[in-house]
Design an enzyme around this catalytic site. Structure first.
Site, PDB file in Angstrom:
ATOM      1  N   ASP A  56       1.032  -1.232  -0.061  1.00  0.00           N
ATOM      2  CA  ASP A  56      -0.113  -0.102   0.075  1.00  0.00           C
ATOM      3  C   ASP A  56       0.705   1.198  -0.014  1.00  0.00           C
ATOM      4  OD1 ASP A  56      -2.431  -1.324   0.281  1.00  0.00           O
ATOM      5  OD2 ASP A  56      -2.212  -1.644   2.286  1.00  0.00           O
ATOM      6  N   ASP A  76      -7.099  -1.621  -4.488  1.00  0.00           N
ATOM      7  CA  ASP A  76      -8.049  -1.313  -3.568  1.00  0.00           C
ATOM      8  C   ASP A  76      -9.097  -0.292  -4.060  1.00  0.00           C
ATOM      9  OD1 ASP A  76      -6.899  -2.900  -1.871  1.00  0.00           O
ATOM     10  OD2 ASP A  76      -5.679  -1.371  -0.848  1.00  0.00           O
TER      11      ASP A  76
END
Length: 165
Positions: free
Chosen positions: A121, A139
């Site tokens: 991330d 995501d």
């Protein structure tokens, strides 16, 4: 139903999402220092993070079993979405687009889990000391796909969208 007439004709978008996701994660891993925020704006940082859990780092504190469990569950969901897509009519543009976004995003995170043991991330949003959990392109695609599915549920009132002919 022939593939050209099914939702599978939208699968190219899953491939685009997967490639874009993996390319940006590769770039972030090479260019950013782990857990060091790079301020872009007053509310947006690029911060490399490794998430061993699921959304909001749930299960991240476990001993490692979650890596395989999450990958298997996500893979089963992808298979179910591919089945759904296969029997969807190609004319269901919004629904098919939503499904392939979720598939592409899920595949991007599955690749990370299997190869790395965690999901990369790097997008971090914050306001006034409050931080949204870091996320990535995969995501974002999953979130957008879910929103489009909800919109489609209200917009598309047909009782049966699946054609098994």
């Amino acid at each position: 139903m022939k593939i050209k007439q099914s939702g599978w004709r939208y699968l190219w978008l899953s491939a685009v999402v997967l490639l874009l996701d993996q390319a940006t994660k590769y770039w972030a891993s090479l260019s950013l220092e782990l857990y060091f925020p790079n301020k872009i704006t007053s509310f947006f940082n690029l911060t490399l993070m490794h998430n061993e859990g699921v959304a909001f780092s749930i299960l991240a504190d476990q001993s490692g079993w979650q890596r395989y469990f999450i990958a298997v569950v996500a893979s089963l969901i992808v298979l179910w979405l591919l089945y759904w897509l296969r029997y969807n009519r190609s004319s269901l543009k919004l629904q098919n687009t939503a499904l392939v976004l979720v598939i592409g995003g899920a595949l991007g995170n599955i690749v990370d889990r299997i190869w790395l043991g965690y999901v990369v991330d790097f997008i971090e949003l914050h306001y006034n000391g409050y931080y949204w959990p870091a996320f990535n392109v995969a995501d974002s695609a999953i979130f957008l796909g879910a929103v489009l599915l909800i919109i489609d549920a209200f917009k598309n009132k047909e009782s049966n969208n699946i054609d098994k002919t």
